[in-house]
Enzyme design. Structure first.
Site, PDB file in Angstrom:
ATOM      1  N   ASP A 109      43.984 -29.428  -7.199  1.00  0.00           N
ATOM      2  CA  ASP A 109      44.603 -28.106  -7.228  1.00  0.00           C
ATOM      3  C   ASP A 109      43.762 -27.044  -6.503  1.00  0.00           C
ATOM      4  O   ASP A 109      43.473 -25.996  -7.062  1.00  0.00           O
ATOM      5  CB  ASP A 109      44.787 -27.738  -8.716  1.00  0.00           C
ATOM      6  CG  ASP A 109      45.507 -26.424  -8.930  1.00  0.00           C
ATOM      7  OD1 ASP A 109      46.461 -26.149  -8.200  1.00  0.00           O
ATOM      8  OD2 ASP A 109      45.094 -25.685  -9.849  1.00  0.00           O
TER       9      ASP A 109
ATOM     10  N   GLU B 267      38.658 -34.973 -13.906  1.00  0.00           N
ATOM     11  CA  GLU B 267      39.970 -35.518 -14.258  1.00  0.00           C
ATOM     12  C   GLU B 267      40.273 -36.848 -13.588  1.00  0.00           C
ATOM     13  O   GLU B 267      41.334 -37.037 -12.983  1.00  0.00           O
ATOM     14  CB  GLU B 267      41.069 -34.481 -14.001  1.00  0.00           C
ATOM     15  CG  GLU B 267      40.833 -33.217 -14.794  1.00  0.00           C
ATOM     16  CD  GLU B 267      42.069 -32.363 -15.025  1.00  0.00           C
ATOM     17  OE1 GLU B 267      43.131 -32.680 -14.483  1.00  0.00           O
ATOM     18  OE2 GLU B 267      41.953 -31.374 -15.779  1.00  0.00           O
TER      19      GLU B 267
ATOM     20  N   TYR C 156      44.925 -27.451 -21.397  1.00  0.00           N
ATOM     21  CA  TYR C 156      45.593 -26.151 -21.239  1.00  0.00           C
ATOM     22  C   TYR C 156      46.645 -25.936 -22.313  1.00  0.00           C
ATOM     23  O   TYR C 156      47.836 -25.931 -22.048  1.00  0.00           O
ATOM     24  CB  TYR C 156      46.179 -26.063 -19.826  1.00  0.00           C
ATOM     25  CG  TYR C 156      45.073 -25.934 -18.807  1.00  0.00           C
ATOM     26  CD1 TYR C 156      44.607 -24.680 -18.426  1.00  0.00           C
ATOM     27  CD2 TYR C 156      44.442 -27.054 -18.292  1.00  0.00           C
ATOM     28  CE1 TYR C 156      43.555 -24.553 -17.535  1.00  0.00           C
ATOM     29  CE2 TYR C 156      43.392 -26.944 -17.402  1.00  0.00           C
ATOM     30  CZ  TYR C 156      42.952 -25.685 -17.031  1.00  0.00           C
ATOM     31  OH  TYR C 156      41.903 -25.553 -16.160  1.00  0.00           O
TER      32      TYR C 156
ATOM     33  N   GLU D 102      37.409 -26.971 -19.407  1.00  0.00           N
ATOM     34  CA  GLU D 102      38.455 -26.120 -18.804  1.00  0.00           C
ATOM     35  C   GLU D 102      39.464 -25.717 -19.869  1.00  0.00           C
ATOM     36  O   GLU D 102      39.896 -26.552 -20.670  1.00  0.00           O
ATOM     37  CB  GLU D 102      39.218 -26.859 -17.697  1.00  0.00           C
ATOM     38  CG  GLU D 102      38.453 -27.056 -16.416  1.00  0.00           C
ATOM     39  CD  GLU D 102      39.300 -27.703 -15.306  1.00  0.00           C
ATOM     40  OE1 GLU D 102      40.543 -27.589 -15.340  1.00  0.00           O
ATOM     41  OE2 GLU D 102      38.694 -28.333 -14.424  1.00  0.00           O
TER      42      GLU D 102
HETATM   43  C1  GCB Z   1      42.799 -28.809 -14.096  1.00  0.00           C
HETATM   44  C2  GCB Z   1      41.971 -29.090 -12.905  1.00  0.00           C
HETATM   45  C3  GCB Z   1      41.766 -27.852 -12.046  1.00  0.00           C
HETATM   46  C4  GCB Z   1      43.067 -27.074 -11.947  1.00  0.00           C
HETATM   47  C5  GCB Z   1      43.483 -26.643 -13.334  1.00  0.00           C
HETATM   48  C6  GCB Z   1      44.799 -25.870 -13.317  1.00  0.00           C
HETATM   49  O1  GCB Z   1      42.805 -29.518 -15.064  1.00  0.00           O
HETATM   50  O2  GCB Z   1      40.741 -29.673 -13.213  1.00  0.00           O
HETATM   51  O3  GCB Z   1      41.321 -28.255 -10.792  1.00  0.00           O
HETATM   52  O4  GCB Z   1      42.973 -25.971 -11.110  1.00  0.00           O
HETATM   53  O5  GCB Z   1      43.645 -27.774 -14.142  1.00  0.00           O
HETATM   54  O6  GCB Z   1      44.774 -24.656 -13.297  1.00  0.00           O
HETATM   55  O7  GCB Z   1      45.844 -26.511 -13.302  1.00  0.00           O
END
Ligand code: GCB
Length: 656
Positions: free
Chosen positions: A195, A445, A498, A534
């Site tokens: 990403d 990841e 997330y 994260e």
């Molecule tokens: C993740 C990735 C990161 C992305 C992020 C996102 O898990 O490690 O590279 O930018 O999510 O914002 O989706």
């Protein structure tokens, strides 16, 4: 595909790989000169359907402009966003750079000259005066070669670079290239699952530097502290390159001296011809992270003088040394005997116009913001950052989880494993002397639920350990802990999740318990320290919606706050050792309908200004610093609200 073929493709072996040499950061000294070739170069984009045309037609044999019309291109910078052309922004395949430079006559006498690139993404082919000088594969990592025999002294010279940005299933990171019909015929498409935008070009500085004929090629140091932190030990190992080393065995020796910040010599030693030994610093000032000590980032200067027989001084190289010790158990991670609680960020090297090109102004601003917000760490997600930024981190006491460029690793195969190991070898080789580096991250990841993940990561982790046993190993994992096959090979478990964003979007009531339960699941499975590497929410700067609604500043603030609650519950369990928000600043990605001009999970905007959540995060990071490390907190941490005669309504820094 026959059974045999499938079986064959599943076998991966732990093969020997080529290792890097030299690569000390170019520094001037009484025996060395350094020149930069940064500036405006000439640039050509190859035809995407004919990427090797320039090689076949010998574009490197003369000025590029004789083969193709060139445009000016800054170095260092990504080339993608410099022009207004979509064709260059999204170009797949090779581009060419060249420039002229003068080499003084004096450089031709009794010394050697080296050409060094801080990084070219992804693959580089370099010619000097039309002759092949060096090839290198792997973005974000330096490479160098001797050019003594290729240069014209007291004359003008030409350097030509071909850079290829193509990512396939065996590159690190992986990507896919396909041909897709478009309105005019067929388009070459580069796709990737990671990403962030696949910026390319000569991303970091290009240096020419001189060394004596026999010189210090490598220095490896390891530091330690006595149990009460009063005496520091610096173990060194020096490798020499040059004929004097071969001819006059046993006659080379080194004098090493350590100077403190005031320039006073605090240790010195003379080596024997093995060039391995140690220095002791009494009343040492250990290297401490920011906010863990009133004088963080204390660096000594190590001066190394290489001598031949009869005290003939051959070479001098100086490097900064931070004296510290790391240790870890199944429940903790300690620096200088004190437990670490990480409060930091995942970041990117990313900016408007220059993309991933080194920018000292941006770097200085970023460190000022890190200090303003009270962070003590970041992860170099998802590739090695510039050497200049590693030096900054040393100086400012910011701890680094140093990540190799392996992202979304899948389809585990032999060629990929070899390159993945090589990326770690190059990374450890480059960064092993930085006190700021406290952990290696071997992947972000990776698809660790897949067949072969167990063997693959066993090889990668053990290889990394064989390169450096003084730092723990982690990987940022996103598969559910039940499916994961890699964690048992790590020392510290990092996980990305997330909640309220990719899962249960908008549900702020579905964050805290889920974070607690997932972190606990990881710890139960592997019995190791756990970090949340994260978490976050995309946030459009200036969008305010009350009650909180996805993409608004209110929502990001709330998402962070719900995580804080989980982290506080987890901190009581001791094995939870850190929180890293995703992301430090907004950054560019490939085009997608889930991204508005890029990933907006930054706590800072791409222009490095705070969003509302930054102020909340600042209060938390300093409050944690105060609680965990007894740091002082800034007087402007809280905004004055009201004076109600010293009652409970008072809300300022003395509340902490
Ligand atoms: C993740 C990735 C990161 C992305 C992020 C996102 O898990 O490690 O590279 O930018 O999510 O914002 O989706």
């Amino acid at each position: 595909m026959g059974l045999r073929k499938i079986f064959k493709s599943l076998i991966i072996l732990n093969k020997e790989i080529e290792t890097s040499r030299g690569m000390l950061y170019p520094r001037e000294s009484e025996t060395r000169e350094v020149r930069t070739l940064d500036g405006i170069w000439n640039f050509v984009r190859s035809d995407e359907t004919n990427p090797t045309q320039g090689v076949r037609d010998g574009w490197f044999k003369d000025d590029l402009s004789k083969s193709m019309p060139t445009i000016p291109m800054p170095v260092p910078a990504s080339y993608n966003d410099i022009t207004t052309e979509q064709a260059l922004r999204d170009h797949v395949g090779t581009v060419w750079y060249d420039r002229k430079f003068f080499v003084p006559r004096s450089w031709g006498q009794d010394q050697r000259v080296w050409l060094r690139f801080g990084s070219v993404h992804y693959e580089a082919f370099v010619w000097v005066n039309g002759r092949m000088a060096v090839k290198h594969e792997m973005g974000h990592l330096p490479f160098e070669t001797e050019v003594t025999h290729l240069l014209k002294y007291g004359a003008e010279n030409r350097i030509t670079v071909m850079c290829d940005n193509a990512l396939i299933q065996t590159t690190v990171p992986q990507g896919k290239i396909s041909e897709v019909a478009n309105d005019g015929g067929v388009a070459i498409i580069q796709s990737y699952t990671f990403d962030f935008f696949n910026y390319a070009g000569i991303h970091r500085s290009v240096h020419l530097y001189t060394t004596p004929k026999t010189f210090i090629e490598e220095v490896e140091i390891k530091t330690n502290l006595s149990p009460n932190n009063s005496v520091g030990t610096v173990d060194y190992s020096i490798t020499v390159n040059g004929t004097a080393a071969n001819e006059a065995e046993n006659t080379l020796f080194a004098r090493l001296q350590i100077y403190n910040r005031e320039g006073v010599q605090v240790a010195n030693v003379t080596s024997d011809s093995k060039l391995v030994g140690s220095l002791q610093v009494e009343n040492v000032k250990p290297w401490w992270p920011y906010l863990m000590h009133s004088s963080p980032g204390y660096l000594y200067e190590l001066e190394i003088q290489l001598y031949a027989a009869k005290e003939q001084l051959l070479d001098v190289y100086r490097l900064n040394v931070g004296i510290r010790t790391l240790s870890w158990t199944n429940t903790s991670f300690l620096i200088n005997g004190k437990p670490i609680y990480f409060r930091g960020f995942g970041r990117h090297e990313d900016a408007d116009v220059r993309g991933k090109g080194l920018d000292n102004a941006l770097m200085a601003r970023d460190f000022n913001l890190l200090k303003w917000i009270g962070a003590n760490a970041y992860r170099t997600s998802h590739y090695p950052y510039s050497e200049e930024s590693m030096q900054f981190a040393d100086q400012h006491g910011i701890m680094i989880i140093d990540e190799c460029p392996s992202v979304d690793t899948e389809n585990f195969n032999q060629a990929l494993l070899d390159r993945h190991k090589s990326s770690l070898e190059q990374l450890v080789h480059r960064d092993r002397n930085h006190p700021s580096v406290v952990m290696w991250s071997i992947a972000n990841e990776p698809r660790t639920g897949q067949v072969n993940a167990d063997t693959y990561f066993q090889f990668v982790a053990n290889y990394t350990r064989s390169l450096d046993s003084t730092r723990p190993i982690t990987a940022a994992i996103a598969v559910p802990s039940n499916d994961d096959k890699a964690g048992r090979h790590l020392d510290i478990i990092s996980f990305n999740r997330y909640n309220a964003w990719y899962s249960n979007t908008g549900r702020l009531d579905m964050v805290t318990e889920r974070v607690i339960s997932e972190a606990t699941g990881w710890n139960k499975k592997y019995g190791k320290p756990v970090i949340m590497s994260e978490y976050g929410a995309d946030t459009l700067e200036g969008l305010h919606l009350q009650p909180a609604y996805v993409w608004s500043e209110e929502f990001q603030t709330e998402v962070l706050s719900r995580h804080f609650k989980a982290f506080d519950a987890l901190r009581r369990k001791k094995w939870f050792i850190g929180e890293f928000v995703w992301n430090f600043a907004d950054f560019k990605t490939a085009q997608s309908y889930t991204r508005v001009g890029g990933n907006k999970k930054g706590v800072f905007t791409r222009a490095r200004q705070p969003k509302a959540a930054a102020h909340l995060l600042r209060q938390r990071y300093f409050a944690l610093g105060r609680e965990v490390d007894q740091c002082n907190i800034p007087s402007d941490l809280f905004t004055y609200i009201v004076d109600v005669g010293g009652s409970n309504f008072k809300h300022d820094s003395t509340d902490l």
